[in-house]
Scaffold this active site. Structure first.
Site, PDB file in Angstrom:
ATOM      1  N   THR A  89       0.816  -1.211   0.000  1.00  0.00           N
ATOM      2  CA  THR A  89       0.000   0.000   0.000  1.00  0.00           C
ATOM      3  C   THR A  89       0.849   1.260   0.000  1.00  0.00           C
ATOM      4  O   THR A  89       0.477   2.264  -0.609  1.00  0.00           O
ATOM      5  CB  THR A  89      -0.941   0.011   1.232  1.00  0.00           C
ATOM      6  OG1 THR A  89      -1.786  -1.137   1.173  1.00  0.00           O
ATOM      7  CG2 THR A  89      -1.807   1.261   1.261  1.00  0.00           C
ATOM      8  N   SER A  91       1.543  -7.414  -0.705  1.00  0.00           N
ATOM      9  CA  SER A  91       2.198  -8.403   0.155  1.00  0.00           C
ATOM     10  C   SER A  91       1.363  -9.664   0.346  1.00  0.00           C
ATOM     11  O   SER A  91       1.865 -10.664   0.860  1.00  0.00           O
ATOM     12  CB  SER A  91       2.558  -7.800   1.512  1.00  0.00           C
ATOM     13  OG  SER A  91       1.413  -7.577   2.307  1.00  0.00           O
ATOM     14  N   THR A 147       1.196  -4.445   4.332  1.00  0.00           N
ATOM     15  CA  THR A 147       0.900  -4.824   5.711  1.00  0.00           C
ATOM     16  C   THR A 147       0.223  -6.190   5.838  1.00  0.00           C
ATOM     17  O   THR A 147       0.106  -6.710   6.941  1.00  0.00           O
ATOM     18  CB  THR A 147       0.012  -3.762   6.391  1.00  0.00           C
ATOM     19  OG1 THR A 147      -1.222  -3.630   5.665  1.00  0.00           O
ATOM     20  CG2 THR A 147       0.728  -2.422   6.434  1.00  0.00           C
ATOM     21  N   ASP A 148      -0.252  -6.781   4.729  1.00  0.00           N
ATOM     22  CA  ASP A 148      -0.943  -8.068   4.822  1.00  0.00           C
ATOM     23  C   ASP A 148      -0.063  -9.149   5.424  1.00  0.00           C
ATOM     24  O   ASP A 148      -0.512  -9.945   6.251  1.00  0.00           O
ATOM     25  CB  ASP A 148      -1.434  -8.521   3.444  1.00  0.00           C
ATOM     26  CG  ASP A 148      -2.624  -7.712   2.949  1.00  0.00           C
ATOM     27  OD1 ASP A 148      -3.279  -7.068   3.777  1.00  0.00           O
ATOM     28  OD2 ASP A 148      -2.881  -7.723   1.727  1.00  0.00           O
TER      29      ASP A 148
END
Length: 341
Positions: A35, A73, A107-108
């Site tokens: 992101t 990610s 951030t996943d």
């Protein structure tokens, strides 16, 4: 060779350096997408453009930019993790002036990448992962401030030997302890019950504690000569689980399983009926809790293939089991790894 030719060569180098002030520490920023490199309804931003959009970075360090991959990610894989940790080692060996490595990351799977690197990066040179919860063209995008803070943490003398860290929303988290708790908010990575290890205030970076569990330069895991990692699956337990589901996963060509259990490691009858009589020679089965905080109490039953994950959630338990299996299949030894790391 004339000046125009030299300029063309510099423009096409794979790694780009910003700010040539030799009095400032040198920082390697490895970009991987996510992101922080995204625009709403647009393609991911290339690494150099991402860093150029934050000129304030040059106030703190000489920045070397290295675009490693450019993906969301959720597309991260164990193979990319292996390639990344080798890439970092090669970069540090080729440039001893680098004081820290900053990785921009979605951030996943940030907590998984952080934990993997925390166990495999064999150096005291700090690695800081950083991302954002808002795309770069949203109002109040958090990426630039997070990135500046990550560099500030990376050049802090106190960061040396602290292992892999994550900097988000002015907070510094240990790579082992990080948990994503919100799908959208900028404070998606709140303090766990173990607490942040430090904070990024406007005038300085402050650390308040050091990670206790073994990491990085203390780690026993060496993956630099590996081309792949052992395959480990995760099974989510739920009310009324059919034992055939677990049987399916146990018969797959994996080398171990992680079961994400109810609170405290409690299991459904569908799970218990399949594992209660398994011998210790069976492929290892790690019991973790689907509850984000608190550890599973007790010890693993003797003579079984069961390993207790303690406070590690299933995604991190999978990583530690994969790395453990690069060294041993002995259940007692693997449990020791889960106790130490």
């Amino acid at each position: 060779m004339n000046k125009i030719t030299i300029l063309i060569i510099l423009l096409f180098c794979s790694s780009t350096t910003y700010s040539q002030d030799t009095t400032k520490p040198q920082v390697l920023i490895i970009t991987t997408g996510g992101t922080i490199a995204s625009k709403t309804n647009g393609p991911l931003i290339e690494g150099n453009n991402l860093i150029q959009a934050v000129p304030e970075l040059s106030n703190y360090a000489t920045v070397v930019v290295d675009e490693f991959v450019n993906i969301g990610s959720s597309k991260m894989t164990p193979l990319i993790w292996l390639q990344l940790v080798k890439h970092i080692r090669n970069a540090l060996n080729s440039n001893p002036e680098i004081k820290s490595v900053i990785i921009t990351h979605g951030t996943d799977t940030m907590e998984e990448t952080a934990f993997f690197l925390n166990l495999t990066h064999k150096s005291k040179i700090p690695i800081i992962l950083v991302g954002s919860m808002r795309s770069s063209n949203e109002i109040s995008a958090d990426g630039p401030a997070n990135l500046i803070n990550a560099v500030r943490v990376g050049i802090s003398p106190e960061a040396i030997g602290m292992g892999v860290m994550v900097v988000m929303n002015d907070n510094i988290s240990a790579g082992r302890d990080l948990l994503k708790m919100n799908n959208r908010r900028v404070d998606a990575f709140p303090s766990t019950e173990l607490g942040f290890i430090g904070f990024c205030d406007p005038e300085k970076v402050t650390f308040y504690r050091s990670p206790i569990k073994l990491h990085t330069f203390e780690s026993e895991f060496n993956v630099y000569d590996l081309d792949s990692l052992p395959k480990v699956d995760i099974v989510q337990d739920f009310a009324g689980l059919d034992s055939e589901i677990l049987t399916f996963f146990m018969n797959r060509s994996n080398q171990g399983l992680v079961i994400s259990s109810f609170a405290g490691g409690r299991l459904s009858n569908g799970i218990i009926s399949e594992i209660v009589n398994l011998p210790a020679t069976h492929k290892p089965i790690v019991i973790s809790s689907s509850i984000k905080e608190g550890r599973i109490m007790g010890s693993n039953p003797e003579g079984t293939p069961i390993i207790i994950a303690n406070d590690l959630p299933s995604n991190k338990s999978r990583i530690l089991l994969m790395l453990s299996l690069t060294r041993t299949t002995d259940i007692t030894k693997i449990q020791e790894y889960f106790n130490k790391y």
